[in-house]
Write a protein that holds these residues in place. Structure first.
Motif, short mmCIF file in Angstrom:
data_model
loop_
_atom_site.label_atom_id
_atom_site.label_comp_id
_atom_site.label_asym_id
_atom_site.label_seq_id
_atom_site.Cartn_x
_atom_site.Cartn_y
_atom_site.Cartn_z
N TRP A 46 0.83 -1.21 0.00
CA TRP A 46 0.00 0.00 0.00
C TRP A 46 0.86 1.26 0.00
N ASP A 161 -8.10 6.55 -2.03
CA ASP A 161 -7.98 5.98 -3.38
C ASP A 161 -7.84 7.07 -4.44
N LEU A 174 -10.88 11.08 -1.82
CA LEU A 174 -11.82 9.96 -1.66
C LEU A 174 -11.20 8.92 -0.73
N GLU A 175 -11.89 8.65 0.39
CA GLU A 175 -11.41 7.64 1.33
C GLU A 175 -12.37 6.46 1.35
N ARG A 176 -11.83 5.26 1.43
CA ARG A 176 -12.68 4.07 1.55
C ARG A 176 -13.34 4.05 2.93
N THR A 198 -5.23 1.41 -2.49
CA THR A 198 -4.63 1.02 -3.77
C THR A 198 -4.44 2.17 -4.75
N GLY A 199 -5.23 3.24 -4.58
CA GLY A 199 -5.14 4.32 -5.55
C GLY A 199 -5.66 3.87 -6.91
N ASN A 200 -5.22 4.54 -7.94
CA ASN A 200 -5.74 4.20 -9.28
C ASN A 200 -4.66 3.96 -10.31
#
Ligand SMILES: Cc1cc2nc3c(=O)[nH]c(=O)nc-3n(C[C@H](O)[C@H](O)[C@H](O)COP(=O)(O)OP(=O)(O)OC[C@H]3O[C@@H](n4cnc5c(N)ncnc54)[C@H](O)[C@@H]3O)c2cc1C
Lengths: 270, 344
Positions: A46, A161, A174-176, A198-200
């Protein structure tokens, strides 16, 4: 838009290659892994994603710079740098010490924060502190917040992410969160701490040019790596064990799809 | 003797989540098993009325609350400030709280502020030896450790699904308000809202009885040409909706979509289970078209009953890890299974 760019400090250490089978070693004191020194290592997954996101951001915001702060046994770190340094441009800040999952996150955070404070010329008002949302070793998901708190950063994000720098310089993040959803937050700007999921971005391909450019700073950084002592601190490990259950797998072969479906249907329904 | 603070944030309607009720259940049990231990309830949220009722009868000596609009959102700076005020007001030695995304973000900072220590995703508590010992996993669910801690305060974030929830009782709690003035430096972040897939595309269901895991095999060239990614999508969607299952994926399958290959449109990396994905808790799990490997298998740690469908009888992950391996074509089996589910 930020005119001078960001100073992105990525905290990432190394962990045993996830494809390896890991076993705790029995003995007195802080637990270790069997053959720990021999296990092949990778950049903590991560945290590695956060490094790729940092490089991507730095490329898009002129004047930005990426530092990689890594606390790990120096020899292993040097080996790992042969590949990691070919991925994206960064300046390494190396600390020579244990990368064991059984070290105390507080001691690790203290060492990382102090190394970051000593980075010459680091402009803390432009600081984006990056790292992974949880390590593949200690796996507690607390180190980045502890480092952030030590550096006085009050805007912190976990399991990120996506980060978008908006036209007014604010950060849309944006957070999970629970249930496969994202929380959308907007922070007015740096400094901020982002612990990434994980990001994009896919893992960048190796680039020998980037490698050569990085290695000019990586080697001296490794040579002058301060040795730090991090241990289990106030934690007392009573025991560490592998989960016991090896299942005796029933193999069902040469049975029609309809029969299997019926068996699964009954299993699901009761 | 521990002075225990059960800490929770309320939901938008002022209630406590299932995870919070589980943490309260654990706190009550721990408190009752210790001589002279005291329990304080600490609540953070815009509204707390429903929580006061839900936590009723828990035997707390005090209930403290930080309320108001500023504390209705999940934000590091305001949550850390509220938690710090609550802990300061009761001087607890032990904090028990749910390992929600909100507290996993904010409470490590609290630990730093009070020179305490924190453990997250705690899966068991045991004070039978007279010393509190907790269990949690290391190296991404590869091994489990039992540990104690000499430093206090010690903050424990409890894994959801690992403890029995507090069932409620009476009387309802009465809260003492603790006032926290948030400086502007704590309001630099604004929560804009949430992004969720539309209801019919919502595939991650933490409370589902069964987890359905799809592997990259679904997108591989199949013997029957009609068994393509489109058909896979229809079969998987059909199963998820009729079995009310949660959808998990192997890394290989979600990576394919990141690389722009033809894949299942409703699958994102939020579905990924394993080393760099999630480790959900469900009573049952069905694996399809997955070869696995160790980084995938760790995603199954908290799935009790496990079955797998794979064309390959030597399927690495199933042997020793699944209860039943069906050596069969998942396209055929799932088609029949969906028919049975449709009939009810
Ligand atoms: C650092 C790192 C982190 C990782 N993290 C994760 C992680 O978080 N999660 C994860 O899952 N993996 C992870 N992996 C990858 C992991 O090691 C495996 O490579 C991956 O899980 C394999 O995915 P798969 O089983 O879907 O695909 P494959 O290995 O391609 O297997 C496909 C399977 O489908 C079967 N199949 C094909 N057609 C059919 C059919 N019609 N019916 C039935 N069966 C069929 C085949 O027999 C085969 O077994 C990680 C790896 C690394 C190095």
């Amino acid at each position: 838009m930020t005119t001078n760019g960001f100073q992105i400090v990525v905290c990432a250490s190394l962990v045993p290659d996830p494809l390896q089978t890991l076993e705790p070693a029995s003995g007195q004191g802080t637990p270790t892994l069997k053959n720990e020194a021999m296990l092949p290592a990778v950049l903590d997954p991560w945290a590695a994603h956060s490094l790729y996101e940092a490089a991507h951001l730095a490329k898009n915001v002129p004047g930005s710079k990426v530092y990689l702060v890594s606390l790990a046994p120096k020899a292993k770190l040097q080996q790992l740098m042969m590949t990691v340094a070919q991925k994206v441009p960064f300046e390494l800040v190396a600390l020579d010490g244990s990368a064991s999952g059984f070290t105390d996150a507080f001691e690790v955070a203290a060492a990382l924060a102090s190394a970051i404070e000593k980075i010459p010329g680091l402009d803390r008002s432009r600081l984006l502190l990056f790292g992974g949302c949880s390590s593949a070793s200690r796996d507690a998901g607390v180190t980045m917040q502890l480092v952030g708190e030590r550096l006085g950063i009050l805007d912190q994000f976990l399991a990120v992410d996506e980060l978008k720098v908006q036209s007014d310089g604010s950060l849309r993040i944006l957070e999970r969160i629970e249930g496969g959803r994202y929380q959308v937050s907007v922070c007015s700007g740096a400094p901020a701490m982002l612990a990434w999921a994980t990001g994009n971005l896919p893992e960048p391909a190796n680039s020998p040019q980037v490698g050569m450019q990085n290695m000019r700073v990586v080697m001296p950084a490794l040579q002058k790596a301060a040795s730090v002592s991090v241990g289990a601190g106030s934690i007392n490990y009573v025991n560490v064990e592998l989960p016991k259950q090896v299942r005796s797998t029933k193999v069902v072969k040469d049975v029609s799809a309809a029969e299997i479906a019926q068996e699964l249907f009954e299993w699901i329904s009761n | 003797m521990e002075n225990i603070l059960f800490l929770a944030h309320t939901e938008s309607d002022g209630s406590l989540s299932k995870a919070a009720l589980e943490a309260l259940g654990a706190a009550v049990e721990l408190c009752s098993g210790q001589k002279n231990a005291t329990l304080t309830v600490g609540l953070i949220g815009e509204q707390i009325d429903a929580a006061l009722t839900a936590a009723g009868g828990c035997g707390a000596a005090r209930c403290l609350a930080v309320c108001g609009e500023d504390f209705g959102v999940s934000r590091y700076a305001s949550d850390a400030a509220a938690a710090e005020a609550l802990l300061g007001a009761c001087k607890a030695s032990l904090v028990l709280a749910p390992a929600s995304s909100r507290f996993c973000r904010a409470l490590p900072g609290l630990a730093q502020r009070v020179s305490g220590r924190i453990d997250t995703q705690v899966s068991a508590l045991d004070s039978s030896s007279g010393e509190l010992r907790v269990q949690r996993w290391f190296y991404r669910q590869r091994m489990v450790a039992t540990l104690s801690q000499s430093q206090r305060p010690w903050i424990l974030l409890l894994s959801s699904g690992a403890f029995s929830p507090w069932q409620g009782g009476s009387p309802a709690l009465k809260a003492e308000q603790i006032s926290v003035e948030l400086p502007d430096t704590c309001k630099r972040t604004k929560v804009e809202g949430f992004q969720a897939p539309p209801a019919d595309a919502q595939t991650i269901r933490p409370d589902a009885k069964i987890l359905f895991v799809a592997g990259a095999g679904w997108t591989k060239k199949q013997a029957a040409p009609e068994n393509d990614a489109k058909k896979a999508e229809t079969l998987i969607r059909g199963f998820i909706s009729s079995a009310k299952a949660s959808l998990g994926s192997s890394k290989s399958l979600v990576d394919l979509s990141a690389q722009g290959q033809e894949v299942l449109s409703f699958m994102s990396h939020l579905n990924q289970v394993g080393q760099t994905g999630s480790t959900p808790r469900h009573p049952k799990g069905l694996s399809t078209c997955c070869h696995g490997e160790e980084p995938h298998v760790v995603g199954w740690r908290f799935i009790s009953e496990r079955r797998a469908i794979n064309l390959d009888a030597g399927c690495g992950w199933a042997h020793g890890k699944a209860d039943v391996l069906y050596v069969a074509d998942a396209f055929e089996v799932m088609e029949k299974l969906n028919e049975l589910l449709a009939k009810g």
